[in-house]
Motif scaffolding. Structure first.
Motif, PDB file in Angstrom:
ATOM      1  N   LYS A  16       0.664  -1.248  -0.020  1.00 29.23           N
ATOM      2  CA  LYS A  16       0.022  -0.084  -0.071  1.00 29.23           C
ATOM      3  C   LYS A  16       1.007   1.207  -0.087  1.00 29.23           C
ATOM      4  CE  LYS A  16      -4.254   1.757   2.218  1.00 29.23           C
ATOM      5  NZ  LYS A  16      -5.072   1.591   3.320  1.00 29.23           N
ATOM      6  N   VAL A  17       2.025   1.147   0.796  1.00 29.22           N
ATOM      7  CA  VAL A  17       2.815   2.402   0.948  1.00 29.22           C
ATOM      8  C   VAL A  17       3.428   2.737  -0.566  1.00 29.22           C
ATOM      9  CG1 VAL A  17       5.018   3.346   1.838  1.00 29.22           C
ATOM     10  CG2 VAL A  17       3.150   2.418   3.365  1.00 29.22           C
ATOM     11  N   ASN A  18       3.960   1.369  -1.214  1.00 31.59           N
ATOM     12  CA  ASN A  18       4.529   1.474  -2.333  1.00 31.59           C
ATOM     13  C   ASN A  18       3.749   2.087  -3.556  1.00 31.59           C
ATOM     14  OD1 ASN A  18       7.028   0.346  -1.464  1.00 31.59           O
ATOM     15  ND2 ASN A  18       6.681  -1.494  -1.816  1.00 31.59           N
ATOM     16  N   GLN A  19       2.432   1.531  -3.361  1.00 30.70           N
ATOM     17  CA  GLN A  19       1.250   2.082  -4.370  1.00 30.70           C
ATOM     18  C   GLN A  19       1.201   3.576  -3.873  1.00 30.70           C
ATOM     19  OE1 GLN A  19      -1.964  -0.289  -3.527  1.00 30.70           O
ATOM     20  NE2 GLN A  19      -1.060  -1.935  -4.814  1.00 30.70           N
ATOM     21  N   VAL A  20       1.135   4.173  -3.206  1.00 32.69           N
ATOM     22  CA  VAL A  20       0.921   5.465  -2.734  1.00 32.69           C
ATOM     23  C   VAL A  20       2.231   6.263  -3.548  1.00 32.69           C
ATOM     24  CG1 VAL A  20       1.268   7.366  -1.118  1.00 32.69           C
ATOM     25  CG2 VAL A  20      -0.300   5.518  -0.650  1.00 32.69           C
ATOM     26  N   TYR A  21       3.325   5.856  -3.153  1.00 30.41           N
ATOM     27  CA  TYR A  21       4.519   6.596  -3.948  1.00 30.41           C
ATOM     28  C   TYR A  21       4.302   6.373  -5.558  1.00 30.41           C
ATOM     29  CZ  TYR A  21       6.963   7.284   0.484  1.00 30.41           C
ATOM     30  OH  TYR A  21       7.092   7.767   1.785  1.00 30.41           O
ATOM     31  N   GLY A  22       4.087   5.204  -5.731  1.00 34.73           N
ATOM     32  CA  GLY A  22       3.968   5.063  -7.358  1.00 34.73           C
ATOM     33  C   GLY A  22       2.871   5.873  -7.884  1.00 34.73           C
ATOM     34  N   LYS A  23       1.810   6.146  -7.241  1.00 33.57           N
ATOM     35  CA  LYS A  23       0.834   7.084  -7.703  1.00 33.57           C
ATOM     36  C   LYS A  23       1.140   8.501  -7.896  1.00 33.57           C
ATOM     37  CE  LYS A  23      -3.034   4.164  -6.368  1.00 33.57           C
ATOM     38  NZ  LYS A  23      -4.444   4.256  -5.441  1.00 33.57           N
ATOM     39  N   PHE A 114       7.851  15.294   0.665  1.00 29.17           N
ATOM     40  CA  PHE A 114       8.096  15.150   2.059  1.00 29.17           C
ATOM     41  C   PHE A 114       7.262  15.717   3.293  1.00 29.17           C
ATOM     42  CE2 PHE A 114      13.213  15.807   0.961  1.00 29.17           C
ATOM     43  CZ  PHE A 114      13.174  14.473   0.404  1.00 29.17           C
ATOM     44  N   GLN A 115       6.448  16.924   2.503  1.00 26.48           N
ATOM     45  CA  GLN A 115       5.648  17.622   3.522  1.00 26.48           C
ATOM     46  C   GLN A 115       4.676  16.355   3.840  1.00 26.48           C
ATOM     47  OE1 GLN A 115       3.816  20.886   1.964  1.00 26.48           O
ATOM     48  NE2 GLN A 115       2.637  21.410   3.910  1.00 26.48           N
ATOM     49  N   SER A 116       3.978  15.759   2.973  1.00 27.68           N
ATOM     50  CA  SER A 116       3.079  14.834   3.040  1.00 27.68           C
ATOM     51  C   SER A 116       3.498  13.749   4.058  1.00 27.68           C
ATOM     52  CB  SER A 116       2.806  14.196   1.802  1.00 27.68           C
ATOM     53  OG  SER A 116       1.981  15.114   1.085  1.00 27.68           O
ATOM     54  N   GLU A 117       4.638  13.064   3.968  1.00 29.51           N
ATOM     55  CA  GLU A 117       5.387  11.896   4.728  1.00 29.51           C
ATOM     56  C   GLU A 117       5.300  12.710   6.063  1.00 29.51           C
ATOM     57  OE1 GLU A 117       8.320   9.955   1.737  1.00 29.51           O
ATOM     58  OE2 GLU A 117       8.884  11.830   2.881  1.00 29.51           O
TER      59      GLU A 117
END
Length: 160
Positions: A16-23, A114-117
């Motif tokens: 799920k985390v990887n998909q967020v970064y991929g999107k 970075f801000q979202s993280e």
């Protein structure tokens, strides 16, 4: 919860985390690996005050083959956001850094990420984040150890 269900839960959370970064990468017209180059350079320039990364370091940090990273770098060189030079400290290495246009580009691509993280991390206490990190590292280490033992056994059997 069974062992399989626990493992599946960890795997699904990572996916799920990887998909967020991929999107995020896709929304900016690039692949996850392409975005990670900008992410790593930006992170270094903010943390280490080192505004470049070597091609070898990228391969190691992204756990990607040199040929793949080289192809990505060649595509990104055409954008004008990065440049590649011979490392003066080690002439056999190439360093990748942001151009002035690239520095502007990462303000739109990486700094909001970075801000979202940081906003996501702020939803947890320091102890919760420390525990999450420690548990993820513990699982990764245990998984690596288990796999290494199995690979070693298979390797020894095939060598016989």
């Amino acid at each position: 919860m069974t062992k399989r269900e626990r493992v599946d839960g960890i795997y699904e959370a990572i996916q799920k985390v990887n998909q967020v970064y991929g999107k995020w990468a896709s929304a900016h017209g690039m692949t996850l690996y392409e975005m990670q180059i900008y992410y790593r350079i930006t992170k270094r320039s903010l943390q280490k005050e080192q505004a470049y990364i070597t091609q070898k370091e990228l391969c190691d940090e992204l756990d990607a083959p040199k040929t793949s990273i080289n192809s990505i770098i060649k595509r990104q060189l055409k954008t004008g956001y990065i440049e590649m030079e011979v490392n003066p400290a080690n002439r056999r290495e190439k360093i990748i850094s942001l151009t002035e246009t690239g520095k502007q580009y990462v303000r739109e691509l990486i700094l909001p990420l970075f801000q979202s993280e940081e906003e996501a991390a702020a939803q947890f206490t320091e102890q919760e984040m420390t525990k999450v990190i420690r548990m993820q590292e513990k699982f990764a280490d245990a998984l690596a150890k288990s796999m290494e033992e199995k690979v070693s056994i298979v390797h020894n059997l095939s060598a016989s």
